[in-house]
Design an enzyme around this catalytic site. Structure first.
Site, PDB file in Angstrom:
ATOM      1  CG  ASP A  94      -1.805   1.219   1.288  1.00  0.00           C
ATOM      2  OD1 ASP A  94      -2.281   1.646   0.217  1.00  0.00           O
ATOM      3  OD2 ASP A  94      -2.028   1.739   2.386  1.00  0.00           O
ATOM      4  CD  GLU A 146      -5.378  -0.138  -1.782  1.00  0.00           C
ATOM      5  OE1 GLU A 146      -5.078  -1.074  -1.022  1.00  0.00           O
ATOM      6  OE2 GLU A 146      -6.210   0.725  -1.493  1.00  0.00           O
ATOM      7  CG  ASP A 164      -0.276   2.887   6.353  1.00  0.00           C
ATOM      8  OD1 ASP A 164      -1.292   3.293   5.763  1.00  0.00           O
ATOM      9  OD2 ASP A 164       0.596   3.625   6.829  1.00  0.00           O
TER      10      ASP A 164
END
Lengths: 181, 181
Positions: free
Chosen positions: B15, B75, B147
């Site tokens: 991420d 992502e 996260d």
């Protein structure tokens, strides 16, 4: 060049982009600049983002291995009116800086304003003026492509420590291909 | 696990962020998932962009060397209302993908919508729901940080081929630290 001249410092300038990453290599010896190479790395517009980033990384690796620069200067990109374009451009720039950092090059950053001030003498210069001044400062036989000119201009701005032109002299005519397609 | 079970595939989920890059490592063996590690790479907010990119690269290199993932999933970040933030985020994401590509990992990309659909079953899930479902799917003793949860969720989405959850079973309790600070 006299025996007392300092050894040249080789500088790699980068103008990042996701479709085309311009590069320019110059030598700075004292207050003299010499052109070494320039061109651009074209990434296949139909590729995925990781594929395009791989193209940028491999292109820069090859350029660094070939010309062995000791310092790098990267143009600070403008935020685009289109947020998606801004994101794409940011990703290309992040990948380019990653390649420079991986090669242990110190990386300086200059805004387009700083680059234009260093090369043309004022921050509102048109792209053609930058191309023409880069060609003159590096004693090139013709105008480099816009991407290559911006990269060379960024390297020149770094050679001047981000300062204005002053009484810069240019030297050298070592024009090489250095273009990656 | 029976003798006929396929060998596990280790997946690294990312991420991206410029301040904090979340990572999550899972093993997929057949339709079973096992947690291996997760955490986040924190970049010094006072550092220059090249310094922060170096931190991201070195952190990911260390994670890849430690856990030896075979596939990566990143992502797809949202464009921010603030163009400057979008540019910064793009640069962090470009650097993260550069690290994965440099390690020769195949890199898949999933939007937040795809990730939420794969993990929670619908695209409008709140962050807390993602955290809770990640903890349940991977049989974690507690909730991972946001996260890390997003990175693990991205790895789970990849393990499911970007498809919905279906009759997924989870397995394994190998909870390790794996947190970089």
């Amino acid at each position: 060049m006299t025996a007392s001249a300092p050894p040249p410092i080789r500088i790699l300038g980068i103008d990042p982009g996701l479709r085309s990453t311009g590069f320019g290599v110059i030598d700075k010896a004292g207050n003299k600049l010499a052109y070494i190479a320039s061109g651009c790395i074209k990434a296949d517009a139909t590729g995925t983002l990781p594929e395009r980033i791989k193209t940028i990384l491999e292109g820069l690796e090859e350029i660094i291995a070939t010309y062995e620069p000791k310092q790098a200067a990267v143009e600070i990109v403008f935020v685009n009116v289109n947020p998606q374009s801004t994101l794409l451009l940011g990703q290309a720039r992040g990948a380019a800086i990653a390649a420079l950092v991986t090669a242990n090059l110190p990386v300086a950053e200059y805004s387009a304003l700083q680059v234009k001030q260093a090369v043309v003498g004022h921050g509102k210069a048109a792209k053609e003026q930058v191309q023409a001044m880069v060609a003159r400062l590096l004693a090139l036989p013709g105008h480099p492509s816009p991407d290559a000119a911006d990269a060379l201009a960024c390297a020149i701005a770094h050679a001047h420590g981000g300062q204005g032109m002053g009484a810069l002299a240019t030297a050298g005519r070592r024009v090489k291909g250095g273009r990656l397609v």
